[in-house]
Design a protein around this motif. Structure first.
Motif, PDB file in Angstrom:
ATOM      1  N   ARG A 175       1.884  45.623  45.827  1.00  0.00           N
ATOM      2  CA  ARG A 175       2.066  44.702  46.961  1.00  0.00           C
ATOM      3  C   ARG A 175       0.761  43.971  47.275  1.00  0.00           C
ATOM      4  O   ARG A 175       0.767  42.771  47.562  1.00  0.00           O
ATOM      5  CB  ARG A 175       2.553  45.495  48.174  1.00  0.00           C
ATOM      6  N   LEU A 176      -0.356  44.688  47.198  1.00  0.00           N
ATOM      7  CA  LEU A 176      -1.655  44.062  47.448  1.00  0.00           C
ATOM      8  C   LEU A 176      -1.921  42.951  46.435  1.00  0.00           C
ATOM      9  O   LEU A 176      -2.364  41.859  46.804  1.00  0.00           O
ATOM     10  CB  LEU A 176      -2.756  45.122  47.372  1.00  0.00           C
ATOM     11  N   LEU A 177      -1.630  43.191  45.174  1.00  0.00           N
ATOM     12  CA  LEU A 177      -1.881  42.167  44.161  1.00  0.00           C
ATOM     13  C   LEU A 177      -0.922  40.996  44.300  1.00  0.00           C
ATOM     14  O   LEU A 177      -1.317  39.837  44.110  1.00  0.00           O
ATOM     15  CB  LEU A 177      -1.784  42.773  42.760  1.00  0.00           C
ATOM     16  N   ALA A 178       0.336  41.253  44.636  1.00  0.00           N
ATOM     17  CA  ALA A 178       1.286  40.160  44.843  1.00  0.00           C
ATOM     18  C   ALA A 178       0.829  39.265  45.995  1.00  0.00           C
ATOM     19  O   ALA A 178       0.897  38.024  45.911  1.00  0.00           O
ATOM     20  CB  ALA A 178       2.680  40.717  45.119  1.00  0.00           C
ATOM     21  N   GLU A 179       0.346  39.881  47.064  1.00  0.00           N
ATOM     22  CA  GLU A 179      -0.169  39.103  48.200  1.00  0.00           C
ATOM     23  C   GLU A 179      -1.423  38.331  47.800  1.00  0.00           C
ATOM     24  O   GLU A 179      -1.624  37.184  48.223  1.00  0.00           O
ATOM     25  CB  GLU A 179      -0.463  40.039  49.374  1.00  0.00           C
ATOM     26  N   TYR A 180      -2.261  38.951  46.981  1.00  0.00           N
ATOM     27  CA  TYR A 180      -3.483  38.288  46.512  1.00  0.00           C
ATOM     28  C   TYR A 180      -3.128  37.085  45.648  1.00  0.00           C
ATOM     29  O   TYR A 180      -3.735  36.001  45.782  1.00  0.00           O
ATOM     30  CB  TYR A 180      -4.330  39.285  45.730  1.00  0.00           C
ATOM     31  N   ALA A 181      -2.152  37.240  44.761  1.00  0.00           N
ATOM     32  CA  ALA A 181      -1.721  36.129  43.905  1.00  0.00           C
ATOM     33  C   ALA A 181      -1.229  34.962  44.747  1.00  0.00           C
ATOM     34  O   ALA A 181      -1.548  33.799  44.465  1.00  0.00           O
ATOM     35  CB  ALA A 181      -0.629  36.611  42.954  1.00  0.00           C
ATOM     36  N   LYS A 182      -0.463  35.261  45.767  1.00  0.00           N
ATOM     37  CA  LYS A 182       0.044  34.196  46.638  1.00  0.00           C
ATOM     38  C   LYS A 182      -1.102  33.517  47.385  1.00  0.00           C
ATOM     39  O   LYS A 182      -1.149  32.279  47.493  1.00  0.00           O
ATOM     40  CB  LYS A 182       1.053  34.770  47.634  1.00  0.00           C
ATOM     41  N   ALA A 183      -2.047  34.310  47.890  1.00  0.00           N
ATOM     42  CA  ALA A 183      -3.190  33.754  48.626  1.00  0.00           C
ATOM     43  C   ALA A 183      -4.054  32.878  47.729  1.00  0.00           C
ATOM     44  O   ALA A 183      -4.644  31.891  48.201  1.00  0.00           O
ATOM     45  CB  ALA A 183      -4.017  34.883  49.233  1.00  0.00           C
ATOM     46  N   GLN A 184      -4.134  33.218  46.432  1.00  0.00           N
ATOM     47  CA  GLN A 184      -4.917  32.407  45.497  1.00  0.00           C
ATOM     48  C   GLN A 184      -4.198  31.126  45.109  1.00  0.00           C
ATOM     49  O   GLN A 184      -4.788  30.241  44.483  1.00  0.00           O
ATOM     50  CB  GLN A 184      -5.210  33.211  44.224  1.00  0.00           C
ATOM     51  N   GLY A 185      -2.916  31.020  45.456  1.00  0.00           N
ATOM     52  CA  GLY A 185      -2.137  29.857  45.064  1.00  0.00           C
ATOM     53  C   GLY A 185      -1.767  29.853  43.594  1.00  0.00           C
ATOM     54  O   GLY A 185      -1.464  28.793  43.026  1.00  0.00           O
TER      55      GLY A 185
END
Length: 453
Positions: free
Chosen positions: A192-202
């Motif tokens: 979940r942390l990486l999925a959120e990070y991917a979204k935040a990075q665009g």
């Protein structure tokens, strides 16, 4: 006159190809040369991970020799060593978050370890390969006793580290992210942390390859299968909204999520190996009643699949090391099959290379309701010089052979006399070197992008 000659002539007359008879094919993306995966390095990495004693998410983050903190620091150091060998081609990132929950009674800092190999042409297009570094005992809350976690998921972590060593020697037009995740056993927190990070990075996430329990071939009942790896993929996508759900009921698409078509793509790649090692597609999001770090990505609309062994040994996962009535328990390296792990790693490396070279799958649409013909259209894709248009019967598991090829910039084609009620259509994108994307179904929810912005 061949079909492709007819197609070429039709493209000279306009951007829409009018065809009377489509060609057929099984999607088979080109596979690079046999990757230089080292079985001895995989074994050494698993042994090193086991030597940390426990890698439980709640174990020590400061002890230099034992616990999750020491294990993460070692994984980061391995990535940095690989990056140095390729001229600093890997960028290290450490996304972190303080979490708590049902299996984390007191807030704890969660850290994922990433190595990012930036693409040379479209760096925002990303494919992720991941495994989780944390381990557990029979009691999921026991963070002090030994939890070797050799196969679950030392095998996946070793695979990710080895993929970075092999693929960092090459360059790709799009980005590869090598991810070592924490917190899986306590509730999929690292995914979940990486999925959120991917979204935040665009990032435009093309695919997520989750590797969890990929290093043994003997089940707890003694059954052996070292010729297959299971690939799990969801059917109806997890981010379905009411509008898309209603459209799928009207037009179809239940068996055509991007994750399902990613699974078909990997199976086609495995079929090119020539050694009999094959994918067994499991058309479920995960094993019955269980989960993995690909699920948070699917919930956010990113295509994601899970690799796992063909047959699980339940005595060798989530168990304290012991012997009961002559039966050994515990997740130790001695119960693993390292030649098998090498083959799974090779398939991951081949898939990563194919995806990192290929364009994004197009967003496609089929117009066929109450018609004696079918019109296909799709959005243009960066890096595509051609598009391949595929079909299969609605009750068929895989795409037919020999697609219709449409040269860019054309983004439409028509199938005269082909009634769309009986067929499913899809489109893939091809680069100038022949690299090909997975197929994106021309049905509601088929696109390889989240449904919500």
């Amino acid at each position: 006159m061949t079909l492709r000659t007819i197609l070429s002539l039709s493209l000279l007359l306009g951007s829409t190809a009018i065809l009377s008879r489509p060609a057929l094919s099984q999607a088979a993306p080109s596979q690079p040369a046999q990757p230089d995966v080292s079985e001895s390095r995989l074994r050494a990495d698993v042994d090193r991970l086991v030597a940390f004693g426990t890698r439980h998410t709640l174990s020590s983050q400061t002890d230099p020799k034992r616990g999750i903190g020491a294990a993460r620091a070692w994984a980061e150091a391995e990535f940095r060593k690989t990056g140095k060998a390729c001229g600093n081609c890997l960028e290290i990132a450490l996304p972190a978050k303080v979490v708590s929950g049902n299996r984390i009674p007191e807030p704890v800092k969660l850290v994922d370890v990433l190595a990012i190999q930036r693409g040379t042409e479209r760096p925002n297009e990303v494919v992720i390969v991941q495994g989780h570094i944390d381990s557990r005992r029979s009691n999921e809350m026991d963070f002090t006793g030994d939890a070797p976690g050799a196969n679950d998921d030392g095998s996946g972590t070793a695979l990710v580290l080895e993929a970075a060593r092999v693929l960092s020697k090459r360059t790709f037009p799009t980005t590869i992210v090598y991810a070592v995740l924490s917190g899986e056993e306590q509730g999929l927190y690292g995914g979940r942390l990486l999925a959120e990070y991917a979204k935040a990075q665009g990032w435009t996430v093309k695919a997520v390859l989750n590797n969890d329990i990929v290093g043994n071939s003997r089940g707890s009942d003694g059954y052996v299968d070292d010729r297959h790896v299971r690939v799990f993929s969801e059917g109806p996508r997890a981010d379905l909204d009411d509008k898309t759900r209603k459209a799928q009921r009207a037009y179809g698409g239940e068996n055509d999520s991007p994750s399902r078509n990613l699974s078909r793509y990997v199976a086609a790649l495995a079929g090119q190996r020539g050694d009999g090692f094959a994918v067994r597609q499991i058309w479920r999001a995960d094993r019955a009643g269980r989960g993995g770090d690909h699920l948070p990505f699917e919930e956010m609309g990113y295509p994601a699949i899970r690799f796992t062994v063909a047959v699980e040994n339940f005595h060798r996962q989530h168990q304290d090391v012991r012997e009961d009535n002559g039966t050994p328990y515990g997740d130790l390296p001695e119960a693993m099959d390292f030649p098998y792990l090498r083959r799974v790693t090779e398939l991951n490396v081949a898939t990563l290379a194919a995806l990192a070279r290929a364009p994004m799958p197009p967003v496609a649409k089929a117009d066929f309701a109450v018609k004696t013909y079918t019109d296909l259209s799709w959005q243009p894709v960066d890096g595509a010089t051609h598009y391949a248009v595929w079909r299969r019967r609605t009750d068929a598991g895989n795409w037919d052979a020999d697609p219709v090829i449409v040269a860019a910039p054309a983004t439409t084609t028509r199938f005269e006399g082909l009634r769309g009620d009986d067929w499913v259509f899809g489109v893939s994108a091809r680069a100038a070197d022949g690299s090909e994307s997975p197929i994106s179904s021309a049905l509601p929810g088929g696109q390889f992008t989240p449904l919500a912005p």
